[in-house]
Design a protein around this motif. Structure first.
Motif, PDB file in Angstrom:
ATOM      1  N   ASN A 209       1.355   7.994   5.961  1.00 22.97           N
ATOM      2  CA  ASN A 209       2.207   8.330   7.095  1.00 22.97           C
ATOM      3  C   ASN A 209       3.546   7.611   6.912  1.00 22.97           C
ATOM      4  OD1 ASN A 209       1.417   5.692   7.546  1.00 22.97           O
ATOM      5  ND2 ASN A 209       0.402   6.102   9.493  1.00 22.97           N
ATOM      6  N   SER A 210       4.369   7.556   7.954  1.00 22.60           N
ATOM      7  CA  SER A 210       5.679   6.914   7.822  1.00 22.60           C
ATOM      8  C   SER A 210       5.557   5.468   7.355  1.00 22.60           C
ATOM      9  CB  SER A 210       6.432   6.962   9.155  1.00 22.60           C
ATOM     10  OG  SER A 210       6.928   8.252   9.420  1.00 22.60           O
ATOM     11  N   ALA A 211       4.674   4.712   7.998  1.00 18.58           N
ATOM     12  CA  ALA A 211       4.544   3.293   7.663  1.00 18.58           C
ATOM     13  C   ALA A 211       4.080   3.103   6.226  1.00 18.58           C
ATOM     14  CB  ALA A 211       3.565   2.620   8.624  1.00 18.58           C
ATOM     15  N   ALA A 212       3.057   3.851   5.825  1.00 21.94           N
ATOM     16  CA  ALA A 212       2.525   3.690   4.476  1.00 21.94           C
ATOM     17  C   ALA A 212       3.512   4.164   3.414  1.00 21.94           C
ATOM     18  CB  ALA A 212       1.210   4.449   4.343  1.00 21.94           C
ATOM     19  N   THR A 213       4.345   5.125   3.762  1.00 21.96           N
ATOM     20  CA  THR A 213       5.319   5.631   2.796  1.00 21.96           C
ATOM     21  C   THR A 213       6.276   4.534   2.350  1.00 21.96           C
ATOM     22  OG1 THR A 213       5.194   7.902   3.642  1.00 21.96           O
ATOM     23  CG2 THR A 213       7.190   7.298   2.446  1.00 21.96           C
ATOM     24  N   VAL A 214       6.641   3.654   3.278  1.00 25.44           N
ATOM     25  CA  VAL A 214       7.615   2.615   2.928  1.00 25.44           C
ATOM     26  C   VAL A 214       6.962   1.284   2.559  1.00 25.44           C
ATOM     27  CG1 VAL A 214       9.432   3.644   4.327  1.00 25.44           C
ATOM     28  CG2 VAL A 214       7.933   1.944   5.352  1.00 25.44           C
ATOM     29  N   THR A 215       5.708   1.073   2.937  1.00 22.58           N
ATOM     30  CA  THR A 215       5.076  -0.227   2.666  1.00 22.58           C
ATOM     31  C   THR A 215       4.046  -0.184   1.552  1.00 22.58           C
ATOM     32  OG1 THR A 215       3.348   0.115   4.344  1.00 22.58           O
ATOM     33  CG2 THR A 215       5.393  -0.971   5.054  1.00 22.58           C
ATOM     34  N   ARG A 216       3.461   0.986   1.294  1.00 22.54           N
ATOM     35  CA  ARG A 216       2.415   1.070   0.285  1.00 22.54           C
ATOM     36  C   ARG A 216       2.386   2.458  -0.371  1.00 22.54           C
ATOM     37  NH1 ARG A 216      -2.511  -1.037   2.262  1.00 22.54           N
ATOM     38  NH2 ARG A 216      -3.620   0.372   0.879  1.00 22.54           N
ATOM     39  N   PRO A 217       3.492   2.890  -0.953  1.00 24.12           N
ATOM     40  CA  PRO A 217       3.507   4.201  -1.621  1.00 24.12           C
ATOM     41  C   PRO A 217       2.494   4.234  -2.759  1.00 24.12           C
ATOM     42  CG  PRO A 217       5.469   2.935  -2.197  1.00 24.12           C
ATOM     43  CD  PRO A 217       4.789   2.198  -1.090  1.00 24.12           C
ATOM     44  N   ASN A 218       1.755   5.330  -2.839  1.00 23.98           N
ATOM     45  CA  ASN A 218       0.654   5.420  -3.799  1.00 23.98           C
ATOM     46  C   ASN A 218       0.812   6.680  -4.649  1.00 23.98           C
ATOM     47  OD1 ASN A 218      -1.886   5.881  -5.071  1.00 23.98           O
ATOM     48  ND2 ASN A 218      -2.907   4.679  -3.497  1.00 23.98           N
ATOM     49  N   PRO A 219       0.858   6.538  -5.972  1.00 29.26           N
ATOM     50  CA  PRO A 219       1.035   7.706  -6.832  1.00 29.26           C
ATOM     51  C   PRO A 219      -0.163   8.647  -6.861  1.00 29.26           C
ATOM     52  CG  PRO A 219       0.627   5.738  -8.149  1.00 29.26           C
ATOM     53  CD  PRO A 219       0.809   5.278  -6.747  1.00 29.26           C
ATOM     54  N   ARG A 220      -1.310   8.236  -6.306  1.00 31.67           N
ATOM     55  CA  ARG A 220      -2.456   9.145  -6.252  1.00 31.67           C
ATOM     56  C   ARG A 220      -2.221  10.268  -5.250  1.00 31.67           C
ATOM     57  NH1 ARG A 220      -7.441   8.327  -8.054  1.00 31.67           N
ATOM     58  NH2 ARG A 220      -7.385  10.606  -7.870  1.00 31.67           N
ATOM     59  N   ALA A 221      -1.384  10.024  -4.263  1.00 30.23           N
ATOM     60  CA  ALA A 221      -1.094  11.062  -3.282  1.00 30.23           C
ATOM     61  C   ALA A 221      -0.173  12.113  -3.888  1.00 30.23           C
ATOM     62  CB  ALA A 221      -0.445  10.450  -2.043  1.00 30.23           C
ATOM     63  N   THR A 222      -0.255  13.324  -3.369  1.00 28.82           N
ATOM     64  CA  THR A 222       0.680  14.374  -3.781  1.00 28.82           C
ATOM     65  C   THR A 222       1.751  14.611  -2.730  1.00 28.82           C
ATOM     66  OG1 THR A 222      -0.656  16.161  -2.819  1.00 28.82           O
ATOM     67  CG2 THR A 222      -1.138  15.521  -5.095  1.00 28.82           C
ATOM     68  N   LEU A 223       1.466  14.215  -1.486  1.00 28.78           N
ATOM     69  CA  LEU A 223       2.399  14.399  -0.383  1.00 28.78           C
ATOM     70  C   LEU A 223       2.474  13.115   0.436  1.00 28.78           C
ATOM     71  CD1 LEU A 223       1.141  17.878   0.932  1.00 28.78           C
ATOM     72  CD2 LEU A 223       3.231  17.488  -0.382  1.00 28.78           C
ATOM     73  N   ALA A 224       3.654  12.869   1.007  1.00 23.17           N
ATOM     74  CA  ALA A 224       3.840  11.775   1.969  1.00 23.17           C
ATOM     75  C   ALA A 224       4.322  12.396   3.265  1.00 23.17           C
ATOM     76  CB  ALA A 224       4.856  10.764   1.450  1.00 23.17           C
ATOM     77  N   ARG A 225       3.533  12.244   4.328  1.00 24.97           N
ATOM     78  CA  ARG A 225       3.900  12.819   5.619  1.00 24.97           C
ATOM     79  C   ARG A 225       4.828  11.846   6.353  1.00 24.97           C
ATOM     80  NH1 ARG A 225      -1.620  12.790   5.881  1.00 24.97           N
ATOM     81  NH2 ARG A 225      -1.503  11.444   7.702  1.00 24.97           N
ATOM     82  N   VAL A 226       6.089  12.177   6.424  1.00 24.20           N
ATOM     83  CA  VAL A 226       7.046  11.284   7.082  1.00 24.20           C
ATOM     84  C   VAL A 226       7.493  11.914   8.392  1.00 24.20           C
ATOM     85  CG1 VAL A 226       7.800  10.163   4.974  1.00 24.20           C
ATOM     86  CG2 VAL A 226       8.964  12.224   5.705  1.00 24.20           C
ATOM     87  N   GLY A 227       7.314  11.169   9.465  1.00 24.14           N
ATOM     88  CA  GLY A 227       7.683  11.654  10.780  1.00 24.14           C
ATOM     89  C   GLY A 227       8.742  10.794  11.416  1.00 24.14           C
ATOM     90  N   ILE A 228       8.326   9.902  12.290  1.00 26.33           N
ATOM     91  CA  ILE A 228       9.252   9.168  13.144  1.00 26.33           C
ATOM     92  C   ILE A 228      10.297   8.390  12.362  1.00 26.33           C
ATOM     93  CG2 ILE A 228       7.843   7.063  13.311  1.00 26.33           C
ATOM     94  CD1 ILE A 228       9.547   8.852  16.279  1.00 26.33           C
ATOM     95  N   ILE A 229       9.936   7.890  11.181  1.00 22.53           N
ATOM     96  CA  ILE A 229      10.880   7.076  10.427  1.00 22.53           C
ATOM     97  C   ILE A 229      12.057   7.902   9.904  1.00 22.53           C
ATOM     98  CG2 ILE A 229       9.834   7.331   8.130  1.00 22.53           C
ATOM     99  CD1 ILE A 229      10.223   4.284   7.821  1.00 22.53           C
ATOM    100  N   MET A 230      11.839   9.193   9.704  1.00 23.88           N
ATOM    101  CA  MET A 230      12.905  10.043   9.195  1.00 23.88           C
ATOM    102  C   MET A 230      14.021  10.220  10.227  1.00 23.88           C
ATOM    103  SD  MET A 230      12.484  13.736   7.344  1.00 23.88           S
ATOM    104  CE  MET A 230      12.123  14.576   8.883  1.00 23.88           C
TER     105      MET A 230
END
Length: 237
Positions: A209-230
């Motif tokens: 989610n937004s928090a994990a996108t900026v604090t723990r990005p993981n290359p195993r994921a194919t998508l990052a769901r970014v909401g409120i932070i955007m």
């Protein structure tokens, strides 16, 4: 007395935030802007068109009605419906090519029936509950969860595009919460890998989610769901 209030939305700022987030994630991870609730009040159609112009090809909404509005406005690419709307919205999800979240056998059956009636495929992402406590398929272990999902792959008109989960406390730096988030992440990655071993590799795996996108990005994921932070707000706002 009429109040002459107005809100100015700086679409360039949203574009810049999207650009920063896109640079934040690993190279093979695509950013999926969450534009539910009228893009958190910033204008869903305006935001979608602006970000599509920057290469965004995956969007997330809460309701099928939002997805239909996007389609009627000419927005292409994947539109993932995060909320529960089955069976009433099955026909529209199939008709407008929306990707519906599924997490009960009843939802799956409704979409499969409607897809057969329209002679089309129904696009879905499977939602797993790995610890948020809201909605999603559950299993005692990743292996058991993957095994329980196998009957879904036998449905002829169902195109399972991916699986995802939602973090409960990814915005918290507390040690216990970090460990909890890690456990959620490990769980869904294990289910994804188990499905591949069983002959069902999936196109998409997403959990950031937004928090994990900026604090723990993981290359195993194919998508990052970014909401409120955007939109310039902290994830825990």
């Amino acid at each position: 007395m009429l109040r002459q209030n107005r809100v100015e939305i700086d679409m360039d700022a949203i574009r810049n935030n999207y650009r920063i987030l896109r640079d934040q994630v690993p190279a093979d991870v695509e950013v999926m802007p969450v534009i539910k609730a009228n893009a958190y009040g910033h204008g869903m159609l305006e935001t979608a068109h602006a970000l599509a112009g920057m290469g965004a090809s995956h969007f997330a909404v809460a309701l099928p009605e939002e997805g239909i509005e996007l389609r009627l406005a000419g927005v292409e690419g994947e539109v993932l419906v995060l909320g529960a709307a089955m069976p009433r919205a099955a026909a529209d999800c199939v008709r407008y090519g929306l990707t519906q979240t599924v997490f009960t056998p009843e939802m799956v059956a409704a979409l499969d029936r409607e897809a057969a009636a329209q002679r089309r495929e129904s696009l879905v992402h499977i939602k797993l509950d790995t610890g948020m406590g809201r909605i999603g398929f559950r299993g005692d272990s990743p292996a058991e969860c993957a095994k329980a999902l196998l009957p879904l792959f036998d449905l002829e008109k169902l195109s399972i595009e991916g699986i995802y989960t939602h973090f409960a406390v990814a915005d918290s730096p507390e040690a216990d919460d970090v460990a909890y988030t890690q456990a959620q992440e490990d769980s869904i990655v294990a289910v994804y890998d188990e499905l591949a071993k069983l002959g069902h590799p999936l196109k998409h795996l997403h959990f950031m989610n937004s928090a994990a996108t900026v604090t723990r990005p993981n290359p195993r994921a194919t998508l990052a769901r970014v909401g409120i932070i955007m939109y310039g707000l902290e994830p825990n706002y």
